[in-house]
Enzyme design. Structure first.
Site, short mmCIF file in Angstrom:
data_model
loop_
_atom_site.label_atom_id
_atom_site.label_comp_id
_atom_site.label_asym_id
_atom_site.label_seq_id
_atom_site.Cartn_x
_atom_site.Cartn_y
_atom_site.Cartn_z
N THR A 223 -26.99 -1.41 -1.28
CA THR A 223 -27.37 -2.45 -0.31
C THR A 223 -26.14 -2.97 0.42
OG1 THR A 223 -29.18 -3.07 -1.75
CG2 THR A 223 -28.53 -4.68 -0.07
N CYS A 305 1.27 -2.01 -4.07
CA CYS A 305 0.79 -0.98 -5.00
C CYS A 305 1.87 -0.62 -6.01
CB CYS A 305 0.40 0.27 -4.25
SG CYS A 305 -0.42 -0.06 -2.71
N1 PLP Z 1 -4.64 2.82 3.21
C1 PLP Z 1 -3.61 2.02 3.53
C2 PLP Z 1 -2.56 2.51 4.47
C3 PLP Z 1 -3.54 0.74 2.97
O1 PLP Z 1 -2.52 -0.06 3.28
C4 PLP Z 1 -4.55 0.32 2.08
C5 PLP Z 1 -4.46 -1.00 1.41
O2 PLP Z 1 -3.41 -1.40 0.96
C6 PLP Z 1 -5.62 1.18 1.82
C7 PLP Z 1 -5.62 2.43 2.39
C8 PLP Z 1 -6.74 0.77 0.92
O3 PLP Z 1 -7.55 -0.21 1.54
P1 PLP Z 1 -8.66 -1.03 0.72
O4 PLP Z 1 -7.95 -2.20 0.15
O5 PLP Z 1 -9.68 -1.43 1.74
O6 PLP Z 1 -9.20 -0.10 -0.29
#
Ligand code: PLP
Length: 359
Positions: A223, A305
């Site tokens: 949903t 990250c």
């Molecule tokens: N790709 C990039 C370049 C990002 O900076 C991020 C988030 O840090 C993502 C993908 C992942 O995004 P989401 O937080 O929406 O999963």
């Protein structure tokens, strides 16, 4: 608190929040209805979802469809696992959403290497037999802008599909017109967390990775949240309206921060870069100490990250930094709501506190 971590997430735009509120209603108003229900409040919620889809689509090329997902990570998973390629080529500075999904897909994975400027060359060779290529538009750690149209052209000439992770570029710079698929995230464009999208060019076949009720044209069951869609749509519309003024604001902020931190070393290209991302290093800097001394400034050690994992960033290593250099790097990220004075103040404090370490 001075917030300087716009690559990790952006504040929710007040306009996006306003757009969400009617769909977060309690029992007193019908806004809570399921957008997949055929009754009147359900149809009203579905209409709001479709308005949002159009608003997001306006940031993307024509000739494709927008599939809402729970995040950009999910969109990247859908693009890769939904195609099941047996040979993939990805840049070595992709987000984990691409790198780890490619690894988990079981495909043979080739890496397209960037130069010391953090840019994948536009004449990069696509390995023979590659069926799927993924290169991001703007790197999340160092802000470098990749020549994605040219690489997409090379990928397609080699018979591969091209996926662009445009999470950090969407709403800031034009999308790659010739990509086959593009991933976006609402919370990087001043929308809410918990929603992303995959744009898929007409004619590109995909299999779902989430099964169930068959929503989103059978590609993403579950949903939808009209509130999240409406917030994403409003944020996308605002980004389109503000693209020029946001970029001009960023340029002013960039000049200010670069001036104050002029004797720090910039990681990655200066010119081919989103100027809301300042990734810098200073020989011998103890980043953990700097961050603990400056608790009222929210900046980042490399990337959200990599920080905390103890590992140095794969992006900083890809541009040729050794472990020590990578670990003496910080990322200062600013955006639409950053004020000149607060950035000036934060950069002056970062500089003075680093110098007090004797570096
Ligand atoms: N790709 C990039 C370049 C990002 O900076 C991020 C988030 O840090 C993502 C993908 C992942 O995004 P989401 O937080 O929406 O999963």
């Amino acid at each position: 608190m001075i917030y300087l971590d716009y690559q990790a997430t952006t504040p929710l735009a007040p306009e996006a929040r306003e757009a969400m509120l009617p769909w977060l209603a309690g029992p007193e108003a019908p806004g809570f209805a399921n957008p997949h229900s055929p009754h009147r409040p359900g149809r009203a919620a579905a209409a709001a979802v479709e308005v949002a889809r159009e608003q997001v689509a306006a940031l993307l090329p024509t000739g494709g469809k927008v599939i809402f997902t729970g995040s950009a990570t999910e969109a990247l998973n859908l693009a890769i696992l939904g195609r099941k390629p047996s040979v993939i080529a990805v840049s070595n500075i992709e987000h984990a959403g691409v790198l780890d999904t490619a690894a988990a897909s079981g495909a043979q994975v080739h890496f397209l290497e960037c130069g010391s400027d953090g840019i994948v060359p536009d004449d990069i060779a696509i390995p023979d037999g590659t069926q799927f290529v993924a290169v991001m538009q703007v790197n999340n750690e160092i802000g470098t802008i990749q020549p994605v149209e040219k690489i997409a052209g090379r990928a397609q000439a080699a018979g591969a599909l091209f996926l662009c992770d445009a999470v950090q570029g969407a709403g800031k710079i034009a999308p790659p017109d010739n990509a086959d698929m593009i991933a976006l995230s609402a919370h990087k464009i001043y929308g809410p967390k918990g929603i992303g999208a995959l744009w898929v060019r007409d004619g590109v076949e995909l299999s779902p990775i989430i099964h169930g009720g068959g929503q989103e044209q059978g590609l993403r069951s579950g949903t939808l949240s009209p509130a999240l869609c409406a917030g994403f749509g409003a944020a996308a519309q605002l980004a389109a309206q503000h693209m020029t003024s946001d970029a001009a604001h960023m340029e002013r902020l960039w000049q200010c921060a670069r001036g104050i931190l002029s004797d720090w070393t910039l990681n990655g290209s200066d010119e081919q870069r989103w100027h809301g991302n300042l990734n810098l290093r200073r020989e011998g800097l103890d980043v953990a100490r700097l961050m603990s001394d400056l608790r009222n400034i929210a900046f980042s050690a490399g990337s959200a990250c990599a920080s905390g994992s103890g590992r140095s960033s794969h992006v900083l290593r890809a541009i040729g930094l050794d472990d020590r250099e990578a670990k003496s790097s910080i990322r200062i990220g600013f955006g639409r709501y950053t004020e000149f004075r607060e950035l000036e103040d934060a950069c002056a404090k970062i500089h003075a506190t680093a110098k007090a370490q004797g570096v």
